[in-house]
Design a protein around this motif. Structure first.
Motif, PDB file in Angstrom:
ATOM      1  N   LYS A  46       5.544 -22.643   8.446  1.00 45.56           N
ATOM      2  CA  LYS A  46       5.974 -23.741   9.323  1.00 45.56           C
ATOM      3  C   LYS A  46       6.311 -23.219  10.705  1.00 45.56           C
ATOM      4  O   LYS A  46       7.188 -22.382  10.868  1.00 45.56           O
ATOM      5  CB  LYS A  46       7.222 -24.415   8.761  1.00 45.56           C
ATOM      6  N   ILE A  47       5.604 -23.757  11.704  1.00 48.00           N
ATOM      7  CA  ILE A  47       5.887 -23.429  13.097  1.00 48.00           C
ATOM      8  C   ILE A  47       5.702 -24.699  13.920  1.00 48.00           C
ATOM      9  O   ILE A  47       4.757 -25.456  13.704  1.00 48.00           O
ATOM     10  CB  ILE A  47       4.960 -22.312  13.628  1.00 48.00           C
ATOM     11  N   SER A  63       2.186 -26.740   9.226  1.00 45.66           N
ATOM     12  CA  SER A  63       2.749 -26.172   8.004  1.00 45.66           C
ATOM     13  C   SER A  63       1.665 -26.059   6.953  1.00 45.66           C
ATOM     14  O   SER A  63       0.692 -26.797   6.966  1.00 45.66           O
ATOM     15  CB  SER A  63       3.914 -27.013   7.491  1.00 45.66           C
ATOM     16  N   GLY A  64       1.863 -25.130   6.068  1.00 44.13           N
ATOM     17  CA  GLY A  64       0.932 -24.912   4.974  1.00 44.13           C
ATOM     18  C   GLY A  64       1.191 -23.557   4.371  1.00 44.13           C
ATOM     19  O   GLY A  64       1.373 -22.573   5.095  1.00 44.13           O
ATOM     20  N   LEU A  69      -2.161 -21.256  10.692  1.00 42.66           N
ATOM     21  CA  LEU A  69      -1.399 -21.867  11.790  1.00 42.66           C
ATOM     22  C   LEU A  69      -2.241 -21.958  13.057  1.00 42.66           C
ATOM     23  O   LEU A  69      -1.756 -21.787  14.164  1.00 42.66           O
ATOM     24  CB  LEU A  69      -0.104 -21.087  12.026  1.00 42.66           C
ATOM     25  N   ARG A  70      -3.508 -22.223  12.878  1.00 43.85           N
ATOM     26  CA  ARG A  70      -4.488 -22.250  13.963  1.00 43.85           C
ATOM     27  C   ARG A  70      -4.078 -23.200  15.091  1.00 43.85           C
ATOM     28  O   ARG A  70      -4.138 -22.844  16.258  1.00 43.85           O
ATOM     29  CB  ARG A  70      -5.859 -22.634  13.400  1.00 43.85           C
ATOM     30  N   GLU A  71      -3.661 -24.426  14.749  1.00 42.57           N
ATOM     31  CA  GLU A  71      -3.313 -25.408  15.777  1.00 42.57           C
ATOM     32  C   GLU A  71      -2.134 -24.932  16.621  1.00 42.57           C
ATOM     33  O   GLU A  71      -2.090 -25.146  17.819  1.00 42.57           O
ATOM     34  CB  GLU A  71      -2.991 -26.772  15.154  1.00 42.57           C
ATOM     35  N   THR A 170      -2.790 -14.515  22.155  1.00 38.31           N
ATOM     36  CA  THR A 170      -3.027 -15.961  22.035  1.00 38.31           C
ATOM     37  C   THR A 170      -4.475 -16.326  22.277  1.00 38.31           C
ATOM     38  O   THR A 170      -4.973 -17.292  21.713  1.00 38.31           O
ATOM     39  CB  THR A 170      -2.127 -16.781  23.001  1.00 38.31           C
ATOM     40  N   GLU A 171      -5.164 -15.561  23.084  1.00 40.54           N
ATOM     41  CA  GLU A 171      -6.582 -15.837  23.352  1.00 40.54           C
ATOM     42  C   GLU A 171      -7.441 -15.574  22.130  1.00 40.54           C
ATOM     43  O   GLU A 171      -8.559 -16.074  22.046  1.00 40.54           O
ATOM     44  CB  GLU A 171      -7.069 -15.023  24.549  1.00 40.54           C
ATOM     45  N   ARG A 172      -6.925 -14.797  21.188  1.00 38.04           N
ATOM     46  CA  ARG A 172      -7.660 -14.534  19.954  1.00 38.04           C
ATOM     47  C   ARG A 172      -7.426 -15.620  18.918  1.00 38.04           C
ATOM     48  O   ARG A 172      -7.786 -15.466  17.756  1.00 38.04           O
ATOM     49  CB  ARG A 172      -7.248 -13.183  19.364  1.00 38.04           C
ATOM     50  N   ALA A 173      -6.833 -16.741  19.319  1.00 39.27           N
ATOM     51  CA  ALA A 173      -6.558 -17.843  18.380  1.00 39.27           C
ATOM     52  C   ALA A 173      -7.879 -18.399  17.873  1.00 39.27           C
ATOM     53  O   ALA A 173      -8.611 -19.039  18.583  1.00 39.27           O
ATOM     54  CB  ALA A 173      -5.749 -18.939  19.066  1.00 39.27           C
ATOM     55  N   ASP A 174      -8.181 -18.093  16.636  1.00 39.17           N
ATOM     56  CA  ASP A 174      -9.457 -18.536  16.025  1.00 39.17           C
ATOM     57  C   ASP A 174      -9.332 -19.931  15.504  1.00 39.17           C
ATOM     58  O   ASP A 174      -8.686 -20.226  14.585  1.00 39.17           O
ATOM     59  CB  ASP A 174      -9.858 -17.579  14.899  1.00 39.17           C
TER      60      ASP A 174
END
Length: 174
Positions: A46-47, A63-64, A69-71, A170-174
């Protein structure tokens, strides 16, 4: 503490949680307690990230149990900051879980390792005292995390390097 969206306390709390997510994702076992003993940290399950202010405020809560936590990571890449996170702290085979809010640094839903019920001959206060000890341990670990953050945050050169590394992360957020 003020809960104004632009208050220094809230901004510092958001920077701390955002930094903590980055550092725990990059090197989860890099943290040390006040005695130099290592402990691990992870932000998972959860974030909540938030950006903007007033009517333009945007919030993404993710959450999951096995979520990447991609979004939320995409939110960081667009300038949002972490406002609430579920932290997992692990030390000496003890696992703690706590939700930390950036606005006022409040700890919610602190879960400590399970305390075993005493035998009939044991001290009746033993369970209570063990639980207090575990709660204090979790809070000391949080203090160590915040101290590590402040050491970097208060050093201009170190903070500039950290922000640069955080942006690359953060740029590596897949």
């Amino acid at each position: 503490m003020s809960t104004d969206a632009n208050s220094p306390d809230e901004i510092l709390g958001q920077e701390f949680l955002t930094w903590l997510w980055y550092r725990s994702d990059s090197d989860p076992a890099a943290f040390k307690d006040k005695d130099g003993s290592p402990f691990a940290v992870s932000l998972e399950q959860k974030i909540t990230v938030e950006g903007g202010s007033g009517e333009e405020r945007e919030t993404a809560a993710v959450s999951g149990a096995l979520s990447p936590l991609r979004e939320a990571r995409v939110g960081l890449a667009t300038g949002k900051k972490v406002t609430r996170a579920l932290l997992q702290l692990s030390r000496d085979e003890m696992n703690f879980q706590v939700t930390l809010k950036a606005a006022d640094f409040s700890c919610n839903a602190l879960r400590t390792p399970k305390v075993e019920k005493p035998e009939e001959d044991d001290d009746p206060d033993a369970v209570f005292l063990e639980k207090v000890y575990l709660m204090e341990t979790a809070l000391r670990l949080l203090d160590c995390l915040y101290r590590a953050f402040l050491e970097i945050r208060l050093d201009e050169a170190a903070w500039a390097r950290e922000v640069q590394a955080l942006h690359a992360w953060t740029e590596r957020a897949d």
